[in-house]
Motif scaffolding. Structure first.
Motif, PDB file in Angstrom:
ATOM      1  N   HIS A 323       0.833  -1.202   0.000  1.00  0.00           N
ATOM      2  CA  HIS A 323       0.000   0.000   0.000  1.00  0.00           C
ATOM      3  C   HIS A 323       0.868   1.253   0.000  1.00  0.00           C
ATOM      4  CE1 HIS A 323      -3.540   2.436   0.891  1.00  0.00           C
ATOM      5  NE2 HIS A 323      -2.883   2.983   1.906  1.00  0.00           N
ATOM      6  N   GLU A 324       1.895   1.267   0.868  1.00  0.00           N
ATOM      7  CA  GLU A 324       2.777   2.432   0.938  1.00  0.00           C
ATOM      8  C   GLU A 324       3.683   2.522  -0.293  1.00  0.00           C
ATOM      9  OE1 GLU A 324       2.431   4.723   3.001  1.00  0.00           O
ATOM     10  OE2 GLU A 324       1.055   3.729   4.403  1.00  0.00           O
ATOM     11  N   SER A 325       4.128   1.378  -0.800  1.00  0.00           N
ATOM     12  CA  SER A 325       4.970   1.382  -1.999  1.00  0.00           C
ATOM     13  C   SER A 325       4.209   1.932  -3.194  1.00  0.00           C
ATOM     14  CB  SER A 325       5.477  -0.030  -2.296  1.00  0.00           C
ATOM     15  OG  SER A 325       6.291  -0.513  -1.249  1.00  0.00           O
ATOM     16  N   ALA A 326       2.928   1.606  -3.286  1.00  0.00           N
ATOM     17  CA  ALA A 326       2.112   2.109  -4.388  1.00  0.00           C
ATOM     18  C   ALA A 326       1.954   3.618  -4.326  1.00  0.00           C
ATOM     19  CB  ALA A 326       0.740   1.441  -4.360  1.00  0.00           C
ATOM     20  N   ARG A 327       2.157   4.191  -3.166  1.00  0.00           N
ATOM     21  CA  ARG A 327       2.037   5.639  -3.011  1.00  0.00           C
ATOM     22  C   ARG A 327       3.375   6.338  -3.182  1.00  0.00           C
ATOM     23  NH1 ARG A 327      -2.768   7.142   0.200  1.00  0.00           N
ATOM     24  NH2 ARG A 327      -4.151   5.353   0.039  1.00  0.00           N
TER      25      ARG A 327
END
Length: 811
Positions: A323-327
């Motif tokens: 989730h954080e990597s996608a951001r």
């Protein structure tokens, strides 16, 4: 073109950024990542070495409730009775004739001698027709006469075989040591608690192997068939089946790996969580060995539960990192943000698990207490392996571009049919429907669970399949002998030298008569039977004299002919042997109820009727303890977990949202057990507590994330929709994946494992459903909301992202 601004590109200032507010724990671990990995690698090697030497073990004493009055009575008089606790029976069958055959008797003698020399057998109490203590007696014109069943002159001739037949008929051992049809004979071998050669507890796996190698494999052929029963053989067969447990563990691991890859689209994001969960299992086994514990057959499934809990938490972390990597976050920052957001709910969930499992210690059965220790240790190590080691490893490995791209598509996609449907349950009309449905399930569960029984519901060993060799052997003995393998022993205590007193024998005679009227009771035997037979013998065999004579001198003379084990050395204790059709719960309960009522009526200063010995008597005491403990355990589990949730969320309404779906699952699990004919016993009692421990993780993770969005000002529906896209998605995946993994246990040859597979699959899936469906429905009524926020439209994914970035930056 990605329109996300990478978080890692923004250098937060010391006043308000991530570096200025990160937690002490985060700094300790992430600023010393190589050292943490090295220390955990060393620990894994050490605990792996320790785990390599752990071996399955079992103890008869650990299976019984040591402080129960029945068991205290048994232990007090254990030395006065002929091995009426832990014993084995070996039935030697002549498939081509009867036992009055020279070749058969030679084989029976050899088997008797083989058993005599097996370490752990109580040789002084070993019985068969070849034992010198097994005797016959009769009344002749010259008075009483008798001798050993196998006479000193026995040579296998036809005359001696005929004499043997006569002696057996006079011995009264037909139906106990000799089959009713004379086609088989039993060797009865009481066991000691330890191996006299080594001084260590009996290794039941080794003992069972010796029975197979020295007895069955050596002597069984076309004309001789061997049947073996007893606690030691059951445990040995269960331990031998441990390899099957390992195979199904491997299958579940492979299924989890495949599904995790399909879920994450990243091989390293699939392998690392499984690796950390396996490391947790290694640490658990190593710690058990280091602390002096073993792994008994009933806790062999605990390592998989630890693995399952580890996977559950690992999926949450991987999901948060993706989730954080996608951001736009870097590998390290994504891992740190995931750790930051999950370590508090993760630790609270794991502490709830561990303390919940520890409540099993209130059950006064050592094997369950050992299981509680094993499960609690396993949960404790998950804090290190899955909440700390996993994000640190992922800070180096990161998630694949494919996984990031997939996550970005999910983030940009504002609608999702399943999440939209589930989030709609936060609207009160639909929430009311869900709550009414839940109440209907409560009613169904209460109705079905009325049939839940305590104890075994099947004959033989319910831990094994009905067609297992052990249960077939047990069925053979029950069908061909009057004295079954299920023996309930009542101890009648008197003053010294008063066990043959007329009043004592008369009371016992009445007790036996009342017990023999009960369904499920085959027969009852004691010194009374011997005295009556002697009275008949003294009177030319006239059956009219088969009664107790009031002449005490005659009674004393008759009683001295009783076989060994009918009374103790100073004639102050007389056991009453009650032979049962089975050890089902209702059979044992009826015997206990009748005996206690009789004891309340006839106990006095001169005579005391005590319960209970024999395998069935010990089973009855265990059932009584379990019946009381099952509700006590549930109260403790829910009280402790509820208290921890209350400390975390500071809201009774929140605690209700988390615990009520778990309570519904527990109730439905009991209903399922009643429906499938699975009794509450030593093997199954911990399952409900373990299910609560695993299920509370789902609720804590979901509500923690939900609360985060609610505090950001989102409506309940909007907050729950965003929760489902992150944490809820991981919960759904975990519940289904673990359910499929343990569902494969249904095909295990060990019925105990198959039953556990069914129950755990049900609890994994239903806990997931409860967390995803019933928790938001309860929240819609219990969580206070303003009418204004309830009508706000769902925010776009970009707005959500910006809001969450601000939360992290200014946390």
């Amino acid at each position: 073109m990605n329109n996300y601004q990478p978080i890692s590109d923004r250098r937060p200032t010391p006043k308000g950024g991530l570096s200025g507010s990160e937690s002490i724990i985060e700094r300790i671990f992430f600023h010393h990542r190589p050292l943490v990995i090295l220390l955990m690698l060393v620990a894994t090697v050490f605990f792996g070495y320790q785990a390599s030497s752990i071996k399955p073990e079992a103890s008869f004493d650990k299976m019984i409730p040591a402080s129960h009055p029945y068991i205290a009575n048994y232990i007090q008089h254990k030395d006065d009775m002929a091995g009426l606790g832990n014993a084995i029976r070996i039935s030697v069958e002549n498939t081509q004739g009867d036992i009055f055959d020279k070749g058969f008797q030679e084989t029976l003698q050899k088997i008797h001698d083989e058993v005599f020399y097996i370490p752990g057998v109580d040789r002084a109490k070993l019985m068969s027709i070849w034992a010198s203590g097994v005797r016959w007696s009769e009344v002749t014109e010259d008075g009483l006469t008798g001798g050993p069943v196998i006479s000193d002159t026995y040579d296998g001739s036809a005359a001696e075989l005929e004499k043997l037949k006569t002696n057996i008929l006079k011995s009264g051992r037909i139906g106990s040591l000799v089959a009713n049809d004379f086609r088989s004979a039993i060797i009865y071998a009481p066991l000691m608690d330890f191996n006299p050669e080594t001084g260590e507890l009996i290794d039941y796996q080794q003992f069972s192997s010796q029975l197979e190698e020295l007895i069955r494999d050596k002597y069984e052929n076309d004309s001789i068939k061997i049947h073996i029963t007893g606690f030691a053989k059951v445990v040995g067969d269960l331990i031998d089946g441990a390899s099957q447990v390992a195979i199904f563990f491997a299958v579940a691991l492979a299924i989890t790996l495949v599904l995790l890859y399909l879920y994450s689209r990243c091989l390293r994001s699939s392998i690392i969580p499984l690796m950390c969960s396996v490391i947790a299992v290694i640490w658990q086994l190593g710690l058990l060995k280091t602390l002096g514990y073993g792994l008994d057959p009933y806790s062999m499934l605990v390592p998989f539960l630890v693995f399952a809990i580890g996977v559950s938490h690992g999926v949450q972390i991987i999901n948060a990192i993706a989730h954080e990597s996608a951001r736009g976050s870097s590998k390290e920052l994504a891992a740190r943000l995931a750790f930051r957001s999950l370590y508090i709910p993760g630790i609270i969930a794991l502490i709830s698990d561990g303390v919940g499992f520890a409540t099993l210690m209130v059950i006064d059965i050592a094997v369950i207490q050992d299981l509680a220790v094993a499960a609690s240790i396993g949960v404790a190590v998950i804090i290190l392996t899955n909440l700390i080691l996993l994000p640190i490893l992922m800070s180096y490995a990161g998630v694949s571009r494919t996984s990031v791209k997939k996550q970005q598509q999910i983030e940009e996609h504002g609608k999702h049919p399943i999440w939209n449907l589930l989030s709609s349950f936060t609207q009160r009309p639909r929430a009311a429907v869900m709550i009414i449905l839940a109440l209907g399930l409560v009613g169904l569960g209460l109705y079905q669970s009325q049939g839940l029984k305590v104890g075994d519901l099947d004959a033989g060993a319910p831990e094994l399949r009905p067609d297992s060799r052990y249960n077939l052997d047990n069925a053979f003995i029950n069908q061909n002998y009057s004295t079954s393998t299920d023996i309930f022993v009542i101890m009648v205590q008197t003053a010294k030298d008063m066990c043959s007193d007329y009043h004592t024998l008369d009371v016992v005679d009445q007790l036996q008569w009342r017990l023999q009227q009960l369904p499920g009771v085959q027969s009852a035997n004691s010194m009374v039977n011997v005295a009556k037979q002697a009275m008949t013998g003294y009177n030319e065999g006239n059956v009219k004299w088969m009664a107790l004579n009031r002449n005490q001198a005659l009674l004393n003379q008759a009683s001295i002919t009783a076989p060994r084990g009918s009374f103790n050395a100073d004639c102050s204790l007389m056991p009453v042997f009650v032979y049962l059709n089975d050890h089902k719960a209702e059979t044992l309960a009826s015997v206990v109820q009748e005996t206690e009522a009789f004891a309340a009526q006839y106990n006095s200063d001169a005579i005391t009727i005590k319960l209970a010995a024999g395998n069935a008597g010990i089973e009855a005491a265990t059932n009584i303890v379990i019946e009381k403990a099952q509700y006590e355990m549930l109260i403790w589990v829910y009280s402790v977990v509820g208290f921890l949730c209350l400390l975390t969320f500071r809201s009774i309404r929140t605690v209700a949202c988390i615990l009520l779906p778990l309570a519904l699952t527990s109730l439905l699990c009991q209903a399922l057990m009643a429906r499938l004919g699975i009794g509450v016993k030593v093997a199954t009692l911990p399952v409900i507590a373990l299910g609560v421990g695993i299920g509370v993780d789902y609720g804590i993770y979901i509500y923690s994330k939900l609360e985060t969005y609610l505090k950001a000002g989102q409506s309940l529906q909007q907050a729950y929709f965003n929760t489902l896209k992150t944490t809820g998605k991981a919960v759904a995946f975990t519940g289904l994946t673990l359910g499929i993994g343990v569902g494969t246990w249904y095909w295990s040859p060990i019925k105990f494992q198959a039953d556990m597979g069914i129950l755990l699959t049900f609890m994994f899936v239903w806990n997931m459903i409860g967390a995803l469906v019933f928790l938001p429905a309860l929240a819609s009524f219990l969580i206070k909301r303003s009418p204004v926020t309830e009508q706000q439209p769902l925010k776009s994914s970009t707005e959500q992202r910006e809001q969450q970035v601000r939360e992290v930056s200014h946390a």
